[in-house]
Motif scaffolding. Structure first.
Motif, PDB file in Angstrom:
ATOM      1  N   ARG A  61      41.994  47.498  36.945  1.00 21.22           N
ATOM      2  CA  ARG A  61      43.425  47.188  36.991  1.00 21.22           C
ATOM      3  C   ARG A  61      44.149  47.724  38.228  1.00 21.22           C
ATOM      4  NH1 ARG A  61      42.167  47.988  31.578  1.00 21.22           N
ATOM      5  NH2 ARG A  61      42.578  50.211  31.634  1.00 21.22           N
ATOM      6  N   ASP A  62      43.508  48.572  39.013  1.00 21.74           N
ATOM      7  CA  ASP A  62      44.134  49.181  40.186  1.00 21.74           C
ATOM      8  C   ASP A  62      44.175  48.184  41.343  1.00 21.74           C
ATOM      9  OD1 ASP A  62      44.855  50.644  42.453  1.00 21.74           O
ATOM     10  OD2 ASP A  62      43.574  52.351  41.956  1.00 21.74           O
ATOM     11  N   GLU A  63      45.379  47.891  41.836  1.00 19.81           N
ATOM     12  CA  GLU A  63      45.503  46.899  42.908  1.00 19.81           C
ATOM     13  C   GLU A  63      44.902  47.369  44.231  1.00 19.81           C
ATOM     14  OE1 GLU A  63      50.016  47.715  44.510  1.00 19.81           O
ATOM     15  OE2 GLU A  63      49.762  46.446  42.737  1.00 19.81           O
ATOM     16  N   ASP A  64      44.659  48.665  44.396  1.00 18.08           N
ATOM     17  CA  ASP A  64      44.038  49.186  45.610  1.00 18.08           C
ATOM     18  C   ASP A  64      42.530  49.367  45.463  1.00 18.08           C
ATOM     19  OD1 ASP A  64      46.347  49.347  47.208  1.00 18.08           O
ATOM     20  OD2 ASP A  64      46.921  51.224  46.236  1.00 18.08           O
ATOM     21  N   SER A  65      41.984  48.898  44.332  1.00 21.25           N
ATOM     22  CA  SER A  65      40.555  49.043  44.079  1.00 21.25           C
ATOM     23  C   SER A  65      39.925  47.695  43.788  1.00 21.25           C
ATOM     24  CB  SER A  65      40.301  49.960  42.878  1.00 21.25           C
ATOM     25  OG  SER A  65      40.578  51.290  43.192  1.00 21.25           O
ATOM     26  N   LEU A  66      38.634  47.678  43.973  1.00 16.48           N
ATOM     27  CA  LEU A  66      37.823  46.522  43.623  1.00 16.48           C
ATOM     28  C   LEU A  66      36.574  47.067  42.957  1.00 16.48           C
ATOM     29  CD1 LEU A  66      36.741  43.560  43.888  1.00 16.48           C
ATOM     30  CD2 LEU A  66      35.932  44.207  46.158  1.00 16.48           C
ATOM     31  N   LEU A  67      36.301  46.579  41.764  1.00 20.76           N
ATOM     32  CA  LEU A  67      35.035  46.902  41.120  1.00 20.76           C
ATOM     33  C   LEU A  67      34.168  45.670  41.311  1.00 20.76           C
ATOM     34  CD1 LEU A  67      33.307  48.867  39.548  1.00 20.76           C
ATOM     35  CD2 LEU A  67      34.241  47.930  37.452  1.00 20.76           C
ATOM     36  N   LEU A  68      33.223  45.794  42.211  1.00 21.74           N
ATOM     37  CA  LEU A  68      32.355  44.682  42.571  1.00 21.74           C
ATOM     38  C   LEU A  68      31.194  44.633  41.592  1.00 21.74           C
ATOM     39  CD1 LEU A  68      32.075  42.558  44.866  1.00 21.74           C
ATOM     40  CD2 LEU A  68      30.647  44.230  46.066  1.00 21.74           C
TER      41      LEU A  68
END
Length: 179
Positions: A61-68
């Motif tokens: 849910r963090d807009e500064d993160s990406l869980l690839l």
């Protein structure tokens, strides 16, 4: 004898529906007996959980993160976290299914993560923290261009969200790579 190549990897951003499967993957790569099938196990230095649904959900849910998430033939085989932190991207929660470790999959995923950090966020560096006792893992990253900084940070003793330490000498070391 078959010479068929494994199906190609596909990469995508995790969604809420992936959370439980990502938690299961990460736990299998780092904790308990299942993790011993791969070389990334932390079972000899940490017990308890590596992550939980709340932690994975926060990343999703963090807009500064990406869980690839990485899939092969529709099956989740790996994942990693990328978090944009200004001039660099933090790399974490890297997990490859234990039975698939050691075959070059990690190298391919790491290269894709670095590409996304560079192209998606314009990052100049990738940073990560690794438990200092994980010499084999640190050597793996060094072979891929990461360098030890000597920057140490304390292990969160007493916070079981990160595991139950089996030793009292754990610290994190920061590794960095210029992108």
């Amino acid at each position: 004898m078959s010479t068929a190549q494994p199906a190609a990897l596909s990469f995508r951003s995790a969604v809420e529906a992936d959370i439980a499967e990502v938690v299961k993957l990460v736990e299998s790569a780092y904790r308990g007996d299942a993790s011993r099938a791969g070389w990334t196990t932390e079972a000899d230095i940490l017990d308890g959980q590596r992550t939980d649904a709340e932690g994975v959900g926060a990343i999703v849910r963090d807009e500064d993160s990406l869980l690839l998430v990485v899939e092969r033939a529709g099956e989740l085989v790996a994942c990693c976290q990328l978090e944009h932190r200004g001039d660099h991207v933090y790399f974490g929660m890297f997990a490859v299914r234990p039975g698939l470790q050691g075959g070059g999959l990690g190298k391919e995923i790491l290269a894709e993560a670095e590409r996304r950090a560079r192209e998606g966020w314009g990052a100049k560096e990738m940073r990560m923290t690794v438990v200092n006792l994980r010499e084999e893992l640190i050597a793996y990253y060094e072979r891929r261009g990461y360098r030890r900084t000597g920057e140490l940070s304390p292990f969160p003793y007493g916070d079981e969200r990160f595991g139950v330490p089996l030793r009292d000498d754990l610290v994190f070391e920061t590794l960095v790579k210029e992108l």
